[in-house]
Design a protein around this motif. Sequence first.
Motif, PDB file in Angstrom:
ATOM      1  N   VAL A   9     -38.171  14.310   8.515  1.00 17.37           N
ATOM      2  CA  VAL A   9     -37.277  13.574   7.626  1.00 17.37           C
ATOM      3  C   VAL A   9     -35.976  13.274   8.365  1.00 17.37           C
ATOM      4  CG1 VAL A   9     -36.000  13.639   5.462  1.00 17.37           C
ATOM      5  CG2 VAL A   9     -38.272  14.683   5.598  1.00 17.37           C
ATOM      6  N   GLN A  10     -35.513  12.020   8.282  1.00 22.86           N
ATOM      7  CA  GLN A  10     -34.256  11.629   8.880  1.00 22.86           C
ATOM      8  C   GLN A  10     -33.110  11.903   7.918  1.00 22.86           C
ATOM      9  OE1 GLN A  10     -34.017  10.405  12.082  1.00 22.86           O
ATOM     10  NE2 GLN A  10     -36.214  10.847  12.190  1.00 22.86           N
ATOM     11  N   TRP A  11     -31.939  12.265   8.491  1.00 18.36           N
ATOM     12  CA  TRP A  11     -30.786  12.512   7.624  1.00 18.36           C
ATOM     13  C   TRP A  11     -30.429  11.267   6.818  1.00 18.36           C
ATOM     14  CZ3 TRP A  11     -28.223  15.561   4.802  1.00 18.36           C
ATOM     15  CH2 TRP A  11     -26.962  15.199   4.309  1.00 18.36           C
ATOM     16  N   ASP A  12     -30.633  10.070   7.364  1.00 15.70           N
ATOM     17  CA  ASP A  12     -30.346   8.847   6.614  1.00 15.70           C
ATOM     18  C   ASP A  12     -31.134   8.792   5.311  1.00 15.70           C
ATOM     19  OD1 ASP A  12     -28.578   8.019   8.512  1.00 15.70           O
ATOM     20  OD2 ASP A  12     -29.911   6.555   9.443  1.00 15.70           O
ATOM     21  N   ASP A  13     -32.390   9.268   5.346  1.00 10.07           N
ATOM     22  CA  ASP A  13     -33.201   9.265   4.129  1.00 10.07           C
ATOM     23  C   ASP A  13     -32.684  10.286   3.127  1.00 10.07           C
ATOM     24  OD1 ASP A  13     -34.915   7.246   5.018  1.00 10.07           O
ATOM     25  OD2 ASP A  13     -36.159   8.689   6.099  1.00 10.07           O
ATOM     26  N   LEU A  14     -32.275  11.457   3.622  1.00 13.39           N
ATOM     27  CA  LEU A  14     -31.719  12.463   2.730  1.00 13.39           C
ATOM     28  C   LEU A  14     -30.387  12.003   2.147  1.00 13.39           C
ATOM     29  CD1 LEU A  14     -32.480  15.706   4.777  1.00 13.39           C
ATOM     30  CD2 LEU A  14     -33.791  14.745   2.879  1.00 13.39           C
ATOM     31  N   SER A  15     -29.592  11.302   2.949  1.00 17.80           N
ATOM     32  CA  SER A  15     -28.329  10.765   2.452  1.00 17.80           C
ATOM     33  C   SER A  15     -28.577   9.713   1.376  1.00 17.80           C
ATOM     34  CB  SER A  15     -27.531  10.165   3.614  1.00 17.80           C
ATOM     35  OG  SER A  15     -26.310   9.625   3.170  1.00 17.80           O
ATOM     36  N   ALA A  16     -29.617   8.884   1.587  1.00 17.21           N
ATOM     37  CA  ALA A  16     -29.977   7.888   0.570  1.00 17.21           C
ATOM     38  C   ALA A  16     -30.442   8.576  -0.710  1.00 17.21           C
ATOM     39  CB  ALA A  16     -31.055   6.960   1.108  1.00 17.21           C
ATOM     40  N   PHE A  17     -31.215   9.664  -0.560  1.00 21.73           N
ATOM     41  CA  PHE A  17     -31.644  10.430  -1.737  1.00 21.73           C
ATOM     42  C   PHE A  17     -30.423  10.935  -2.504  1.00 21.73           C
ATOM     43  CE2 PHE A  17     -32.051  14.745  -3.378  1.00 21.73           C
ATOM     44  CZ  PHE A  17     -32.953  14.550  -4.405  1.00 21.73           C
ATOM     45  N   LEU A  18     -29.437  11.462  -1.797  1.00 10.31           N
ATOM     46  CA  LEU A  18     -28.238  11.955  -2.462  1.00 10.31           C
ATOM     47  C   LEU A  18     -27.558  10.854  -3.257  1.00 10.31           C
ATOM     48  CD1 LEU A  18     -26.690  14.233   0.315  1.00 10.31           C
ATOM     49  CD2 LEU A  18     -27.506  14.978  -1.919  1.00 10.31           C
ATOM     50  N   SER A  19     -27.486   9.654  -2.688  1.00  9.84           N
ATOM     51  CA  SER A  19     -26.836   8.546  -3.393  1.00  9.84           C
ATOM     52  C   SER A  19     -27.590   8.190  -4.666  1.00  9.84           C
ATOM     53  CB  SER A  19     -26.737   7.323  -2.467  1.00  9.84           C
ATOM     54  OG  SER A  19     -25.904   7.582  -1.369  1.00  9.84           O
ATOM     55  N   VAL A  20     -28.920   8.104  -4.569  1.00  9.41           N
ATOM     56  CA  VAL A  20     -29.714   7.764  -5.749  1.00  9.41           C
ATOM     57  C   VAL A  20     -29.619   8.876  -6.791  1.00  9.41           C
ATOM     58  CG1 VAL A  20     -32.044   7.252  -6.606  1.00  9.41           C
ATOM     59  CG2 VAL A  20     -31.288   6.316  -4.403  1.00  9.41           C
ATOM     60  N   THR A  23     -26.042   8.902  -8.454  1.00  4.42           N
ATOM     61  CA  THR A  23     -25.712   7.744  -9.300  1.00  4.42           C
ATOM     62  C   THR A  23     -26.734   7.496 -10.390  1.00  4.42           C
ATOM     63  OG1 THR A  23     -26.849   6.215  -7.793  1.00  4.42           O
ATOM     64  CG2 THR A  23     -24.492   6.620  -7.386  1.00  4.42           C
ATOM     65  N   GLY A  24     -27.938   8.051 -10.237  1.00  8.06           N
ATOM     66  CA  GLY A  24     -28.964   7.898 -11.259  1.00  8.06           C
ATOM     67  C   GLY A  24     -29.689   6.577 -11.245  1.00  8.06           C
ATOM     68  N   GLY A  25     -29.592   5.823 -10.174  1.00  7.79           N
ATOM     69  CA  GLY A  25     -30.301   4.542 -10.124  1.00  7.79           C
ATOM     70  C   GLY A  25     -30.157   3.855  -8.795  1.00  7.79           C
ATOM     71  N   LEU A  26     -31.025   2.870  -8.575  1.00 15.08           N
ATOM     72  CA  LEU A  26     -31.048   2.175  -7.291  1.00 15.08           C
ATOM     73  C   LEU A  26     -29.883   1.203  -7.135  1.00 15.08           C
ATOM     74  CD1 LEU A  26     -34.865   1.372  -6.954  1.00 15.08           C
ATOM     75  CD2 LEU A  26     -33.601   3.307  -6.001  1.00 15.08           C
ATOM     76  N   SER A  27     -29.512   0.501  -8.211  1.00 12.46           N
ATOM     77  CA  SER A  27     -28.469  -0.522  -8.097  1.00 12.46           C
ATOM     78  C   SER A  27     -27.135   0.090  -7.718  1.00 12.46           C
ATOM     79  CB  SER A  27     -28.344  -1.306  -9.409  1.00 12.46           C
ATOM     80  OG  SER A  27     -29.537  -1.993  -9.697  1.00 12.46           O
ATOM     81  N   ALA A  28     -26.755   1.179  -8.413  1.00 16.73           N
ATOM     82  CA  ALA A  28     -25.481   1.831  -8.096  1.00 16.73           C
ATOM     83  C   ALA A  28     -25.519   2.435  -6.694  1.00 16.73           C
ATOM     84  CB  ALA A  28     -25.174   2.910  -9.135  1.00 16.73           C
ATOM     85  N   ALA A  29     -26.659   3.027  -6.310  1.00 17.42           N
ATOM     86  CA  ALA A  29     -26.785   3.600  -4.965  1.00 17.42           C
ATOM     87  C   ALA A  29     -26.722   2.517  -3.900  1.00 17.42           C
ATOM     88  CB  ALA A  29     -28.081   4.389  -4.857  1.00 17.42           C
ATOM     89  N   ALA A  30     -27.277   1.351  -4.219  1.00 18.05           N
ATOM     90  CA  ALA A  30     -27.244   0.247  -3.255  1.00 18.05           C
ATOM     91  C   ALA A  30     -25.807  -0.173  -2.967  1.00 18.05           C
ATOM     92  CB  ALA A  30     -28.055  -0.931  -3.784  1.00 18.05           C
ATOM     93  N   ARG A  31     -24.967  -0.170  -3.983  1.00 20.02           N
ATOM     94  CA  ARG A  31     -23.567  -0.557  -3.775  1.00 20.02           C
ATOM     95  C   ARG A  31     -22.834   0.453  -2.899  1.00 20.02           C
ATOM     96  NH1 ARG A  31     -24.191  -2.175  -9.242  1.00 20.02           N
ATOM     97  NH2 ARG A  31     -23.380  -0.186 -10.011  1.00 20.02           N
TER      98      ARG A  31
END
Length: 277
Positions: A9-20, A23-31
């Motif tokens: 697992v790459q840290w970038d993927d874990l960081s993306a998981f933390l954002s999602v 924030t509880g959703g993809l749109s807010a995490a995308a921002r």
Amino acid sequence: MNEQTLSEVQWDDLSAFLSVARTGGLSAAARSTGSSAPTLGRRMRALERTLGRELFVRRSHGYDLTDAGRTMLAELEGIAGRIERITARPAGDVPPLVKLSAGTWTTLVLVRRLSDLVNDPQDVRIRFLAAEDILNIGRREAVIGIRNRQPVEKGLAGRKLARVHFAPFSAPGAPDGWIKVHADTPSARWVASNSGDSIAHEVSHPRLALDMALSGVGRVILPTFIGDAEAGLQRAGDPVPEISHDQWLVTHDDDRSLPEVRRTIDRVVRILGRGLK
């Protein structure tokens, strides 16, 4: 997560998981991440496959965490906090650092032109690495290198700057004996091959040879852009064509578009690109 799973697992993927998860959703995490919502969705599905567990319950209103997802979030929050503290910028507005490698004489010129390199107000810090040996830019021993030949290593970009010429210099009335430099440079090798028995003194570093020449104890081979700029020296012979060389600015393809590197490259080119007078 066991060690084998973590290695996949790459840290970038874990960081993306933390954002999602936060924030509880993809749109807010995308921002917050700069990735698109569809990209984040694909990455979360891939992360679940790699870990072998469901992390989210996907609903119309957003992404809810499963029990496994909540456990993973709790574990990662502490790790993320430590990483953020380690990677945080120092307090205050500290300019980014650029490591610049060059030989003794080019470094001396750039140090003397430091205000032209760092701008006003200062927007970059320079770490000067004065060395006659070529540092490994591929391994980031330096970010920008000034070399006497075109780079041939894969992944490096080169830009020709100017032709560098060398000549003998001495103080008025100085004896004809040579100041020999113990260094692996073309000028040092030329003096070793052509001085015969006419050695006045020997030094371990090129910069010391300049100081000794200024003190009037002998002749030294210098780049003409150094010797001609010293009020206490005069040419003691014709230029030596066999040790002239082109000067090249070298950097890594992956680094040259970084803003601080781009700015430094442009300023070095302005200082060195038309030859040093």
